[in-house]
Design a protein around this motif. Sequence first.
Motif, PDB file in Angstrom:
ATOM      1  N   TYR B  82      26.567  39.271  29.745  1.00  0.00           N
ATOM      2  CA  TYR B  82      27.207  40.536  30.111  1.00  0.00           C
ATOM      3  C   TYR B  82      26.283  41.730  29.865  1.00  0.00           C
ATOM      4  N   ALA B  85      23.947  41.925  32.755  1.00  0.00           N
ATOM      5  CA  ALA B  85      24.636  42.361  33.965  1.00  0.00           C
ATOM      6  C   ALA B  85      24.596  43.876  34.126  1.00  0.00           C
ATOM      7  N   MET B  96      35.773  34.054  46.203  1.00  0.00           N
ATOM      8  CA  MET B  96      36.841  34.250  45.216  1.00  0.00           C
ATOM      9  C   MET B  96      36.277  34.612  43.840  1.00  0.00           C
ATOM     10  N   LYS B  97      34.996  34.321  43.625  1.00  0.00           N
ATOM     11  CA  LYS B  97      34.448  34.442  42.269  1.00  0.00           C
ATOM     12  C   LYS B  97      34.165  35.874  41.826  1.00  0.00           C
ATOM     13  N   GLY B  98      33.857  36.751  42.788  1.00  0.00           N
ATOM     14  CA  GLY B  98      33.330  38.048  42.396  1.00  0.00           C
ATOM     15  C   GLY B  98      34.337  39.168  42.226  1.00  0.00           C
ATOM     16  N   THR B  99      35.613  38.892  42.548  1.00  0.00           N
ATOM     17  CA  THR B  99      36.607  39.960  42.481  1.00  0.00           C
ATOM     18  C   THR B  99      37.837  39.495  41.710  1.00  0.00           C
ATOM     19  N   ALA B 100      38.605  40.455  41.203  1.00  0.00           N
ATOM     20  CA  ALA B 100      39.859  40.136  40.512  1.00  0.00           C
ATOM     21  C   ALA B 100      40.998  40.239  41.521  1.00  0.00           C
ATOM     22  N   PRO B 101      41.612  39.104  41.904  1.00  0.00           N
ATOM     23  CA  PRO B 101      42.546  39.079  43.033  1.00  0.00           C
ATOM     24  C   PRO B 101      43.811  39.916  42.857  1.00  0.00           C
ATOM     25  N   SER B 102      44.336  40.009  41.635  1.00  0.00           N
ATOM     26  CA  SER B 102      45.599  40.736  41.513  1.00  0.00           C
ATOM     27  C   SER B 102      45.392  42.214  41.203  1.00  0.00           C
ATOM     28  N   MET B 103      44.144  42.674  41.286  1.00  0.00           N
ATOM     29  CA  MET B 103      43.903  44.112  41.145  1.00  0.00           C
ATOM     30  C   MET B 103      43.524  44.701  42.508  1.00  0.00           C
ATOM     31  N   ASN B 108      39.111  47.240  41.324  1.00  0.00           N
ATOM     32  CA  ASN B 108      37.937  46.379  41.244  1.00  0.00           C
ATOM     33  C   ASN B 108      36.651  47.202  41.236  1.00  0.00           C
ATOM     34  N   LEU B 111      36.208  49.050  37.994  1.00  0.00           N
ATOM     35  CA  LEU B 111      35.748  48.190  36.907  1.00  0.00           C
ATOM     36  C   LEU B 111      34.237  47.995  36.981  1.00  0.00           C
ATOM     37  N   ALA B 112      33.752  47.723  38.191  1.00  0.00           N
ATOM     38  CA  ALA B 112      32.312  47.521  38.348  1.00  0.00           C
ATOM     39  C   ALA B 112      31.550  48.810  38.038  1.00  0.00           C
ATOM     40  N   LYS B 150      45.820  44.882  47.129  1.00  0.00           N
ATOM     41  CA  LYS B 150      45.289  43.898  46.187  1.00  0.00           C
ATOM     42  C   LYS B 150      44.202  43.076  46.874  1.00  0.00           C
ATOM     43  N   MET B 166      30.440  45.976  44.622  1.00  0.00           N
ATOM     44  CA  MET B 166      30.565  45.970  43.156  1.00  0.00           C
ATOM     45  C   MET B 166      29.239  45.643  42.485  1.00  0.00           C
TER      46      MET B 166
END
Lengths: 299, 269
Positions: B82, B85, B96-103, B108, B111-112, B150, B166
């Motif tokens: 981290y 990063a 699907m790996k790079g984002t938060a689906p329920s936000m 998103n 956050l980035a 979302k 992001m």
Amino acid sequence: MTLVIGSIQLGFLYAILALGIYITFRILNLPDLTVDGSFSFGMACAAVITLSGHPFLALLIAIIAGALAGCMTGLLQTKLSIHPILSGILVMTGLYTINLGIMGGKSNLSLVGSSTLFMKMESVFGSVNGKTSLAFLVCIIVIIILAVFFKTKAGLAIRATGDNEDMVRSSSINANLSKCIGLSLGNACVALSGALICQYQMFSDVSAGSGMVVIGLASVIIGETIIGKRSVTIGLISSAAGSIIYRIIIALALKVDLFPSYALKLISAVIVMIALSGPSIKASIEQYKVRREARNHLD
Amino acid sequence: MNGLKQMLDLRNVSKTFYPGTVNEKKALNCINLHLEQGDFVTIIGSNGAGKSTLFNAIAGSFFIDNGAILLDNKNITADPDYKRAYDIGRLMQDPMKGTAPSMTIEENLALAYTRKSKKGFFALNKSDASHFREILAALDLGLENRMKTKVGHLSGGQRQAITLLMCTISSPKLLLLDEHTAALDPAAAQKILKITTDIVNENKITTMMITHDIKAALSLGNRTIMMDEGEIILDIKGDKREKLTVEELLTYYSKERKKQLTNDRMLLI
Ligand SMILES: Nc1ncnc2c1ncn2[C@@H]1O[C@H](COP(=O)(O)OP(=O)(O)O)[C@@H](O)[C@H]1O
Ligand SMILES: [Mg+2]
């Protein structure tokens, strides 16, 4: 009427527990079993400090105690890589001894004769209104604080950690720290709930926390079913509402002798079971329909 | 020196999985690689060559066994993922790996953006939101009007585009792209590739891109490396790269492969 008012009071007090559960189970997506221990932890701390004549300080210390318990679980999970469920069980088990120690080795502690925050409110607003308004006030304050917190940067990071931890790490945010903060926050709520219940019922019991995870989860699920979970703020409000509805249902069922009072935990377990099995039952029904439909074509 | 700043420096980087067992796998074998600021390197090689492992080593998914990794002359070999990063953006194959689906899209991006945005109390604020709207509009996907949607409701291509934003929103020193268009349909893949080159060129981000598309590997960027069995077996740039055709590259690859096989056989005899 007194029955309903009593359940509403309890509903608000246990709502704070439900908020804690909502944070760990729903937002952080972590099965946190510290709760049973931290509820009693808050209760034990509050009992001893209230007895010494500081009912308000009792709540503050309970909050800190709960936060420490949650942080401990977080450290076990992140720093020592112990499985999340086991981390919670370890802290919960350890807390049992600590709670007994705090209460001087006794499993019960009565607050009779000491002054609680509820008594202070009663002397101003009268017996019923005093208790209800205190329970309501604390619950609302906690909801507002949490709702605001989850709009801050730290709050957003905690939400994202529960949603996609990899993405959080690759955004240069320490996901382990987010987990620890979230677990501390959740268990601080749980302990505060325990402390308030202690002052409300005028005694502390070392085993009062057992089954609190399931009771809190049942409240969260009832709230989600009735109000929904579109956003975190709505999720918090619906969890609190779920707790009140849960208490009213239980009180009514007990009133008409639907089941004995010791059946409470079984009922909670069944509620959670039914709610969580919803999707698979729906899928089974779908599959049955498809099979029947296909058979019609084969005949 | 030619005045260009050295951005990434890999010195004798090695990584072996399951050492000392029958499954022992030398995934990286003494890799030496130096990238200058603004380099855009495309990476090719067969499955299991160690390309993703190389990215994992740079991004800190695990610690390497030997060697050192320097980013912008800073030793990051022992930093946790981290922390790295902060300066390294990374895009995976799986959208699907790079984002938060329920936000939401906005959340998103916020956050980035916490990496480099000004210290503020709330995660979402007006000036950041207008910045987000601007960069979303540049994607030309109409996402700037759906900031409260979302991310879980978006298509794979749209999600990959958001992830790309992001990864680059805080001007990283290094961008790692691991077959980031491979899971998309051809039209979406073209679009994402175009957006990628636009962003990289505009911000002059040092970039490494793994791809299976040999033609794209030769036409994009300024340098191409080929990996095999955890080693870099080809590293070309400039004139030589300009003249190289896809066929020549493939011939070279199979020749190298055979050479290795004969070596193995010689060892066996
Ligand atoms: N985390 C891991 N644990 C064990 N083996 C791994 C791991 N990651 C990669 N490998 C092995 O290392 C080799 C290189 O893999 P990889 O870097 O993913 O190849 P590619 O060039 O196709 O991206 C493969 O043989 C793979 O099985
Ligand atoms: Mg790969």
